[in-house]
Design a protein around this motif. Structure first.
Motif, mmCIF file in Angstrom:
data_model
loop_
_atom_site.group_PDB
_atom_site.id
_atom_site.type_symbol
_atom_site.label_atom_id
_atom_site.label_comp_id
_atom_site.label_asym_id
_atom_site.label_seq_id
_atom_site.Cartn_x
_atom_site.Cartn_y
_atom_site.Cartn_z
ATOM 1 N N ILE A 176 -15.652 -13.552 58.254
ATOM 2 C CA ILE A 176 -16.125 -12.181 58.428
ATOM 3 C C ILE A 176 -17.631 -12.034 58.186
ATOM 4 C CG2 ILE A 176 -15.877 -11.280 56.062
ATOM 5 C CD1 ILE A 176 -14.451 -8.819 57.393
ATOM 6 N N GLU A 177 -18.247 -13.030 57.559
ATOM 7 C CA GLU A 177 -19.684 -12.941 57.279
ATOM 8 C C GLU A 177 -20.479 -12.735 58.569
ATOM 9 O OE1 GLU A 177 -21.474 -15.791 54.683
ATOM 10 O OE2 GLU A 177 -19.681 -15.962 53.431
ATOM 11 N N ILE A 183 -17.526 1.893 51.257
ATOM 12 C CA ILE A 183 -18.593 0.967 50.863
ATOM 13 C C ILE A 183 -18.196 0.213 49.600
ATOM 14 C CG2 ILE A 183 -20.966 0.866 49.975
ATOM 15 C CD1 ILE A 183 -21.629 3.159 51.933
ATOM 16 N N ASN A 184 -17.587 0.915 48.649
ATOM 17 C CA ASN A 184 -17.158 0.248 47.415
ATOM 18 C C ASN A 184 -16.020 -0.741 47.640
ATOM 19 O OD1 ASN A 184 -18.876 0.962 45.255
ATOM 20 N ND2 ASN A 184 -17.960 3.000 45.125
ATOM 21 N N ALA A 229 -14.910 -6.493 47.611
ATOM 22 C CA ALA A 229 -14.536 -7.693 48.378
ATOM 23 C C ALA A 229 -15.636 -8.751 48.345
ATOM 24 C CB ALA A 229 -14.229 -7.312 49.821
ATOM 25 N N GLY A 230 -16.781 -8.410 47.752
ATOM 26 C CA GLY A 230 -17.886 -9.357 47.685
ATOM 27 C C GLY A 230 -18.677 -9.457 48.972
ATOM 28 N N LEU A 231 -18.531 -8.464 49.846
ATOM 29 C CA LEU A 231 -19.198 -8.504 51.152
ATOM 30 C C LEU A 231 -20.495 -7.697 51.176
ATOM 31 C CD1 LEU A 231 -16.063 -8.081 53.452
ATOM 32 C CD2 LEU A 231 -17.243 -10.211 52.822
ATOM 33 N N LEU A 232 -20.598 -6.688 50.302
ATOM 34 C CA LEU A 232 -21.806 -5.877 50.209
ATOM 35 C C LEU A 232 -22.385 -5.935 48.806
ATOM 36 C CD1 LEU A 232 -20.966 -2.520 52.073
ATOM 37 C CD2 LEU A 232 -22.262 -4.465 52.964
ATOM 38 N N SER A 260 -26.441 -8.721 51.274
ATOM 39 C CA SER A 260 -25.066 -8.490 51.727
ATOM 40 C C SER A 260 -24.655 -9.489 52.808
ATOM 41 C CB SER A 260 -24.923 -7.062 52.269
ATOM 42 O OG SER A 260 -25.158 -6.115 51.248
ATOM 43 N N LYS A 261 -23.348 -9.696 52.916
ATOM 44 C CA LYS A 261 -22.809 -10.650 53.880
ATOM 45 C C LYS A 261 -22.409 -9.987 55.200
ATOM 46 C CE LYS A 261 -20.940 -13.594 50.204
ATOM 47 N NZ LYS A 261 -19.704 -14.155 49.599
ATOM 48 N N VAL A 262 -22.256 -8.661 55.188
ATOM 49 C CA VAL A 262 -21.876 -7.916 56.394
ATOM 50 C C VAL A 262 -22.741 -6.669 56.494
ATOM 51 C CG1 VAL A 262 -19.472 -8.720 56.340
ATOM 52 C CG2 VAL A 262 -20.110 -6.582 55.167
ATOM 53 N N SER A 263 -22.669 -5.978 57.621
ATOM 54 C CA SER A 263 -23.325 -4.687 57.778
ATOM 55 C C SER A 263 -22.263 -3.640 58.086
ATOM 56 C CB SER A 263 -24.363 -4.739 58.898
ATOM 57 O OG SER A 263 -23.748 -5.084 60.133
ATOM 58 N N VAL A 264 -22.608 -2.362 57.941
ATOM 59 C CA VAL A 264 -21.635 -1.301 58.195
ATOM 60 C C VAL A 264 -22.150 -0.342 59.268
ATOM 61 C CG1 VAL A 264 -20.712 -1.411 55.854
ATOM 62 C CG2 VAL A 264 -22.537 0.229 56.381
ATOM 63 N N VAL A 265 -21.199 0.232 59.997
ATOM 64 C CA VAL A 265 -21.504 1.260 60.987
ATOM 65 C C VAL A 265 -20.604 2.451 60.698
ATOM 66 C CG1 VAL A 265 -21.536 1.886 63.417
ATOM 67 C CG2 VAL A 265 -22.113 -0.428 62.739
ATOM 68 N N PRO A 266 -21.156 3.548 60.158
ATOM 69 C CA PRO A 266 -20.344 4.738 59.897
ATOM 70 C C PRO A 266 -19.934 5.420 61.208
ATOM 71 C CG PRO A 266 -22.346 4.723 58.538
ATOM 72 C CD PRO A 266 -22.529 3.686 59.607
ATOM 73 N N VAL A 267 -18.650 5.728 61.338
ATOM 74 C CA VAL A 267 -18.132 6.421 62.518
ATOM 75 C C VAL A 267 -17.153 7.488 62.053
ATOM 76 C CG1 VAL A 267 -18.373 4.367 63.981
ATOM 77 C CG2 VAL A 267 -16.183 4.819 62.833
#
Length: 297
Positions: A135-136, A153-154, A159-162, A184-191
């Motif tokens: 998933i990274e 986000i929390n 999960a150790g991703l952010l 962070s290992k991932v990014s987020v997109v709010p929808v």
């Protein structure tokens, strides 16, 4: 409190047929007499989920314990607390602590907590995947509404991703600007929350709450990670019974909390939530302390 003993079957039928308030203001002495003479008490309770099996079980159990539940179904969250504040209903059960805190802050009212019910963990889903492996570097869709964005986000933090930046305004409700992107290992997109299942079906990882899981036909058991319901970060999302401040020690309302926490109701709740709900047994004072902390923030 707006509760009244049901005096006769005919009167009860008339109330049900007309949809009028099932009770009127009574003195404490009158409520005590109702309890002593074995008469039933009618409680008007508001919710947005009366079609669930748990409510049928709950209503039957309440009746067995001398309480007639007049369940008022609302199609939307926004009017339920206002109906309680205005005395149109006696109690409600549809929300978590954070939602109640936000209502109190915006309205200037002071609704309080009678007792806890359950918490439903918020989870991460990734189609055709059973773990976080690989998933990274992925972009994760998260709901953008105030009730779920910070929690989502929390979930990814747990999960150790952010990673979050230091000294953020509210650790329980971080925003995308609080994310340390470089760490962070991932990014987020709010929808919009309704679009999270679409992201999932397109093959993107997504945080999806139970409402949209059910509508999209996604099995909750297929999540690859969920938040810890016993963590401090999850406390704002404990679901509760709420009442007006003067009524939170009312014997009948506290009895309703006890009945909701019985094995019969909890089994029905688990069935409704497809096994995702986790019962919560928290002291009333502790719950209201959490409410106060959220309102102060």
């Amino acid at each position: 409190m707006r509760m009244k003993r049901t005096l006769a079957t005919v009167a009860a039928a008339a109330i049900a047929a007309t949809g009028l308030v099932a009770c009127s203001d009574d003195s404490n002495d009158n409520k005590d007499n109702n309890a002593k003479d074995g008469g039933n008490v009618t409680v008007k309770i508001g919710t947005t989920e009366s079609d669930q099996e748990a409510w049928r079980v709950f209503k039957d159990l309440a009746k067995d314990n001398g309480i007639n539940l007049d369940i008022v179904q609302f199609s939307d969250y926004s009017p339920v607390n206002e109906a309680l504040a205005q005395g149109e209903i006696d109690v409600n059960k549809f929300q978590h602590i954070k939602y109640l805190a936000a209502y109190n802050q915006s309205s200037g009212n002071d609704l309080r907590i009678v007792g806890s019910t359950e918490i439903v963990p918020l989870a991460l889903f990734w189609k055709d995947h059973t773990s976080l492996d690989g998933i990274e570097g992925k972009e994760i869709a998260i709901p953008n509404d105030p009730s779920n964005q910070g929690r989502a986000i929390n979930v990814l933090v747990q999960a150790g991703l952010l990673k979050l930046k230091g000294n953020i305004a509210d650790e329980l409700a971080p925003t995308p600007t609080d994310i340390d992107k470089d760490a962070s290992k991932v990014s987020v997109v709010p929808v919009d929350a309704s679009q999270t299942p679409s992201a999932y079906n397109e093959g993107r990882p997504a945080i999806i709450n139970n409402t949209w899981l059910d509508r999209a036909g996604i099995e909750p058991s297929t999540s690859i990670f969920q938040d810890d319901p016993n963590s401090k970060e999850a406390e704002p999302y404990i679901n509760v019974f709420a009442a007006r401040k003067d009524d939170i020690d009312d014997e009948t309302l506290n009895k309703l909390v006890e009945l909701w926490q019985t094995p019969e109701v909890e089994e029905a709740v688990a069935k409704d939530s497809k096994g995702t709900s986790v019962p919560v047994y928290r002291d009333k004072q502790e719950l209201n302390d959490i409410l106060d902390r959220l309102q102060n923030k």
